[in-house]
Write a protein that holds these residues in place. Structure first.
Motif, mmCIF file in Angstrom:
data_model
loop_
_atom_site.group_PDB
_atom_site.id
_atom_site.type_symbol
_atom_site.label_atom_id
_atom_site.label_comp_id
_atom_site.label_asym_id
_atom_site.label_seq_id
_atom_site.Cartn_x
_atom_site.Cartn_y
_atom_site.Cartn_z
ATOM 1 N N SER A 6 -4.529 6.472 56.265
ATOM 2 C CA SER A 6 -5.422 6.206 55.132
ATOM 3 C C SER A 6 -4.967 6.935 53.867
ATOM 4 C CB SER A 6 -6.860 6.574 55.483
ATOM 5 O OG SER A 6 -6.970 7.961 55.743
ATOM 6 N N GLY A 7 -4.354 8.091 54.006
ATOM 7 C CA GLY A 7 -3.889 8.826 52.828
ATOM 8 C C GLY A 7 -2.826 8.070 52.046
ATOM 9 N N PHE A 8 -1.954 7.372 52.736
ATOM 10 C CA PHE A 8 -0.924 6.569 52.088
ATOM 11 C C PHE A 8 -1.560 5.470 51.241
ATOM 12 C CE2 PHE A 8 1.704 2.687 52.288
ATOM 13 C CZ PHE A 8 2.855 3.134 51.680
ATOM 14 N N TRP A 9 -2.493 4.730 51.840
ATOM 15 C CA TRP A 9 -3.144 3.626 51.137
ATOM 16 C C TRP A 9 -4.031 4.140 50.010
ATOM 17 C CZ3 TRP A 9 -0.800 -0.696 52.062
ATOM 18 C CH2 TRP A 9 -0.182 -0.887 53.296
ATOM 19 N N GLU A 10 -4.699 5.273 50.212
ATOM 20 C CA GLU A 10 -5.539 5.842 49.157
ATOM 21 C C GLU A 10 -4.691 6.282 47.962
ATOM 22 O OE1 GLU A 10 -7.716 8.871 51.235
ATOM 23 O OE2 GLU A 10 -8.853 7.378 52.381
ATOM 24 N N ALA A 11 -3.497 6.812 48.233
ATOM 25 C CA ALA A 11 -2.599 7.199 47.135
ATOM 26 C C ALA A 11 -2.159 5.972 46.339
ATOM 27 C CB ALA A 11 -1.390 7.954 47.690
ATOM 28 N N LEU A 12 -1.839 4.885 47.045
ATOM 29 C CA LEU A 12 -1.483 3.645 46.339
ATOM 30 C C LEU A 12 -2.658 3.109 45.545
ATOM 31 C CD1 LEU A 12 0.691 1.778 48.993
ATOM 32 C CD2 LEU A 12 1.466 2.991 46.941
ATOM 33 N N ASP A 13 -3.866 3.158 46.134
ATOM 34 C CA ASP A 13 -5.069 2.719 45.410
ATOM 35 C C ASP A 13 -5.242 3.514 44.120
ATOM 36 O OD1 ASP A 13 -5.733 0.854 47.379
ATOM 37 O OD2 ASP A 13 -7.143 2.212 48.393
ATOM 38 N N GLU A 14 -4.998 4.814 44.176
ATOM 39 C CA GLU A 14 -5.126 5.666 42.993
ATOM 40 C C GLU A 14 -4.115 5.267 41.916
ATOM 41 O OE1 GLU A 14 -6.493 8.735 40.462
ATOM 42 O OE2 GLU A 14 -7.409 7.707 42.164
ATOM 43 N N LEU A 15 -2.885 4.971 42.325
ATOM 44 C CA LEU A 15 -1.891 4.517 41.352
ATOM 45 C C LEU A 15 -2.322 3.219 40.679
ATOM 46 C CD1 LEU A 15 1.484 5.263 43.173
ATOM 47 C CD2 LEU A 15 0.549 6.426 41.159
ATOM 48 N N VAL A 16 -2.874 2.292 41.453
ATOM 49 C CA VAL A 16 -3.336 1.024 40.882
ATOM 50 C C VAL A 16 -4.510 1.265 39.942
ATOM 51 C CG1 VAL A 16 -4.418 -1.197 41.436
ATOM 52 C CG2 VAL A 16 -2.455 -0.403 42.763
ATOM 53 N N ARG A 17 -5.446 2.136 40.351
ATOM 54 C CA ARG A 17 -6.636 2.426 39.530
ATOM 55 C C ARG A 17 -6.267 3.057 38.191
ATOM 56 N NH1 ARG A 17 -9.182 3.748 44.191
ATOM 57 N NH2 ARG A 17 -8.594 5.914 44.115
ATOM 58 N N THR A 18 -5.209 3.847 38.187
ATOM 59 C CA THR A 18 -4.886 4.629 36.994
ATOM 60 C C THR A 18 -3.683 4.082 36.223
ATOM 61 O OG1 THR A 18 -3.543 6.149 38.325
ATOM 62 C CG2 THR A 18 -5.867 6.729 37.995
ATOM 63 N N SER A 19 -3.253 2.873 36.549
ATOM 64 C CA SER A 19 -2.106 2.254 35.877
ATOM 65 C C SER A 19 -2.477 0.855 35.410
ATOM 66 C CB SER A 19 -0.917 2.138 36.842
ATOM 67 O OG SER A 19 -0.564 3.383 37.385
ATOM 68 N N ASP A 20 -1.802 0.411 34.378
ATOM 69 C CA ASP A 20 -1.932 -0.978 33.954
ATOM 70 C C ASP A 20 -0.947 -1.814 34.751
ATOM 71 O OD1 ASP A 20 -3.857 -0.524 31.973
ATOM 72 O OD2 ASP A 20 -2.317 -0.020 30.498
ATOM 73 N N VAL A 21 -1.385 -3.006 35.146
ATOM 74 C CA VAL A 21 -0.499 -3.960 35.801
ATOM 75 C C VAL A 21 0.185 -4.770 34.708
ATOM 76 C CG1 VAL A 21 -0.403 -5.995 37.290
ATOM 77 C CG2 VAL A 21 -1.899 -4.082 37.900
#
Length: 118
Positions: A6-21
């Motif tokens: 879950s830590g891996f996926w949560e880290a990716l979620d954080e990158l998506v939340r805090t970055s523009d696509v």
């Protein structure tokens, strides 16, 4: 090996939340060096991030809810590199189309790692 850390996926979620696509290769557009290879889904990157090639973390942006459902580990024998690519909001059909597109050349392949259900 734990595929569903879950830590891996949560880290990716954080990158998506805090970055523009940023979508720099829209669905249906041609690859810049290989015009016969079309993008079946929007393709881009997360701004403010960095990947192995020095650019932003690559992603495929599908038509579903904008959550990461899987990642692709790619190996490119021409560029002699590997990368992690996010599948953001990709449906099963879009995921299959992406894999088919990536496997159109013998020099590129990918391993799909699915996220366990949220």
């Amino acid at each position: 090996m734990e595929n569903f850390d879950s830590g891996f996926w949560e880290a990716l979620d954080e990158l998506v939340r805090t970055s523009d696509v940023v979508i720099d290769r829209p669905k249906g557009s041609a690859h810049p060096r290989y015009p016969n290879l079309l993008y079946p889904v929007d393709y881009g990157y997360l701004s403010g991030t960095r990947s192995m090639d020095g650019g932003g973390i690559d992603l495929w942006a599908g038509s579903g809810p904008k959550t990461i459902r899987a990642v692709l580990c790619t190996v490119d024998l021409l560029k002699r590199d590997s990368e992690l690519k996010l599948l953001l909001g990709c449906t099963e059909e879009e995921t299959a189309a992406i894999l088919e597109r990536l496997r159109q050349t013998p020099c590129l392949n990918a391993l799909l790692i699915r996220r366990e259900p949220l």
